[in-house]
Design an enzyme around this catalytic site. Structure first.
Site, PDB file in Angstrom:
ATOM      1  N   HIS A  21     102.180 -97.630   1.924  1.00  0.00           N
ATOM      2  CA  HIS A  21     102.099 -96.370   1.108  1.00  0.00           C
ATOM      3  C   HIS A  21     101.247 -96.717   0.067  1.00  0.00           C
ATOM      4  CE1 HIS A  21     106.952 -96.419   2.001  1.00  0.00           C
ATOM      5  NE2 HIS A  21     106.125 -96.134   2.795  1.00  0.00           N
TER       6      HIS A  21
ATOM      7  N   HIS B 280     103.061 -99.632   8.526  1.00  0.00           N
ATOM      8  CA  HIS B 280     102.450 -98.858   7.670  1.00  0.00           C
ATOM      9  C   HIS B 280     102.683 -99.205   6.314  1.00  0.00           C
ATOM     10  CE1 HIS B 280     106.896 -97.829   7.170  1.00  0.00           C
ATOM     11  NE2 HIS B 280     106.391 -97.236   6.259  1.00  0.00           N
TER      12      HIS B 280
ATOM     13  N   HIS C 105     104.886-102.839   5.806  1.00  0.00           N
ATOM     14  CA  HIS C 105     106.065-103.001   6.377  1.00  0.00           C
ATOM     15  C   HIS C 105     106.541-102.124   7.712  1.00  0.00           C
ATOM     16  CE1 HIS C 105     106.272 -99.641   3.498  1.00  0.00           C
ATOM     17  NE2 HIS C 105     107.296 -99.034   4.256  1.00  0.00           N
TER      18      HIS C 105
ATOM     19  N   GLU D  80     106.164 -89.065   3.228  1.00  0.00           N
ATOM     20  CA  GLU D  80     106.587 -89.798   4.383  1.00  0.00           C
ATOM     21  C   GLU D  80     105.541 -89.787   5.611  1.00  0.00           C
ATOM     22  OE1 GLU D  80     107.978 -92.685   4.916  1.00  0.00           O
ATOM     23  OE2 GLU D  80     108.195 -92.747   7.198  1.00  0.00           O
TER      24      GLU D  80
ATOM     25  N   ARG E  67     110.003 -97.553  13.230  1.00  0.00           N
ATOM     26  CA  ARG E  67     109.251 -96.887  12.394  1.00  0.00           C
ATOM     27  C   ARG E  67     108.046 -97.787  12.341  1.00  0.00           C
ATOM     28  NH1 ARG E  67     105.413 -94.840  10.141  1.00  0.00           N
ATOM     29  NH2 ARG E  67     105.470 -93.738   8.154  1.00  0.00           N
TER      30      ARG E  67
ATOM     31  N   GLU F  93     109.124 -98.391  -1.824  1.00  0.00           N
ATOM     32  CA  GLU F  93     110.252 -97.807  -1.385  1.00  0.00           C
ATOM     33  C   GLU F  93     111.226 -98.517  -1.439  1.00  0.00           C
ATOM     34  OE1 GLU F  93     109.294 -97.097   3.204  1.00  0.00           O
ATOM     35  OE2 GLU F  93     111.025 -98.377   3.758  1.00  0.00           O
TER      36      GLU F  93
HETATM   37 MN    MN Z   1     107.772 -96.892   4.555  1.00  0.00          MN
END
Ligand code: MN
Ligand code: MN
Length: 389
Positions: A103, A101, A147, A170, A98, A108
């Site tokens: 938020h 990125h 992260h 998400e 993943r 999280e």
């Molecule tokens: Mn995340």
């Protein structure tokens, strides 16, 4: 409150009342300068005669799929009652990541269900931590901290993410490939002090799940070398002794008292033996988000005004309990059930029904229920928390 402030306040309250269609009956309270009546303006979703559903079949949804990896989410869009918390079920295939990125609107918290995961997170002081996780481990990233998550080893991994904002999606994160793919190459070249040609062939759109070689068992050092943050982002939840362990089951808990960086989310794993009950209780300071990792559980919700609703949650289903609402969980399956629970507060608080009763004088209880004191004297003397079958 000065007269001027009060006038503004009353005007604001009247506008609010007009906007929500709720009459301003509490004129006296306003005159007394008590703003708490504003908390009694009903949320339209929770103000109906019946309580809305508080269940969503998360694992049955499709989500976002790339190769053998997926992310499935539960936000207010899928489960409108869940305004305080959102969640994601994510699976990564070996070699999948993943991508980097952040938020903008949520912290999280995660629980690893299967497999192994590696994360790297950076804080505003430029300190970065890389951690490896196994089943039963937890991470927490404060809101806005950059992260990435990647699958470790040759088996897929599965984890549940919990966010302290039900409006967080998400699929609305700020991803590094999305940003670089849309910034002019000249700007990037100046930014990094490298030739423009360096960015030839970089992705043009958001990668989301990057796919590459399996990561090395020992992570390579970052370009800046090791500069670790003072507080770790990792907590081994199931490696600790449970907070409750009795005939009915177990409760593992982690809040900021044992995991200091997790200032806005508390997590728990509730194991109930067949027929066992997490007793009627409420949380004074937090909403509750539930994900059934295994088994079948009957969840009840009490919303005042005679409103009581029951939902049956099965493996992969999500449940939600608004702050202050009474609720219980009962294992109605044949085997042990396991429920992951998240709260949007870094401090865990609950008031259990048995404890509440035990804390009141017997004559008070007798009067309240119109029964002889001898009847009430048979009630438990301490909190039950988990009742066996
Ligand atoms: Mn995340
Ligand atoms: Mn609860």
């Amino acid at each position: 409150m000065s007269d001027l402030q009060r006038r503004d306040f009353v005007a604001g309250a009247a506008a609010l009342a007009a906007a929500t269609g709720i009459g301003l009956v509490a004129g006296d309270a306003v005159d007394a300068g008590d703003p708490s009546f504003m908390n009694n303006v009903p949320d339209p979703l929770l103000a109906n005669k019946e309580l809305p559903t508080f269940k969503y079949a998360l694992e049955k949804s499709k989500g976002r799929v790339i190769g053998q990896s997926y992310g499935k989410e539960a936000t207010v869009e899928q489960l409108p009652i869940s305004k305080g918390l959102a969640g994601v079920s994510m699976r990564l295939e070996p070699g999948a990541m993943r991508e980097l990125h952040w938020h903008a609107t949520a912290a999280e918290w995660a629980f690893v269900n299967e497999g192994r995961v590696r994360t790297t997170v950076i804080d505003p002081q430029g300190r970065a931590e890389t951690n490896d996780f196994e089943a039963g481990d937890v991470w927490y990233f404060p809101r806005g901290h950059g992260h990435m998550l990647e699958c470790l080893g040759n088996k897929p991994c599965h984890f549940i993410l919990i966010f302290d904002n039900g409006y967080f999606s998400e699929f609305g994160t700020f991803s590094i490939s999305d940003w670089l793919g849309h910034a002019p190459r000249s700007l990037l070249a100046k930014n990094f002090g490298v030739p423009e040609a360096t960015f030839d062939g970089f992705p043009k759109t958001e990668v989301y799940f990057a796919r590459g070689a399996q990561p090395p068992e020992k992570p390579a050092n970052p370009l800046q070398g090791l500069r670790l943050p003072p507080q770790t982002h990792k907590y081994r939840l199931l490696a600790q002794a449970p907070a409750v362990d009795n005939k009915g089951g177990r409760l593992y808990m982690v809040d900021s008292s044992s995991f200091p960086i997790a200032k806005t989310i508390t997590g728990a794993i509730l194991d109930l033996n067949p027929g066992a009950l997490r007793e009627l209780h409420w949380h004074p300071n937090a909403d509750e988000w539930q994900y059934v990792l295994d088994g079948r559980v009957s969840v009840t919700l009490f919303g005042s005004h005679g409103r009581f609703r029951t939902e049956t949650l099965e493996r992969g289903d999500v449940g939600y309990i608004p702050q202050g609402y009474g609720h219980s969980l009962e294992n109605i399956g044949e085997r042990r059930c396991r429920v992951l629970i998240g709260f949007n507060s870094g401090v865990y608080e609950s008031i259990d029904l048995s404890q509440w009763v035990a804390g009141n004088p017997v004559d008070v209880l007798a009067t309240n229920f119109g029964k002889p004191p001898a009847t009430l004297a048979k009630f438990p003397r301490r909190s039950i928390i988990i009742a066996p079958r």
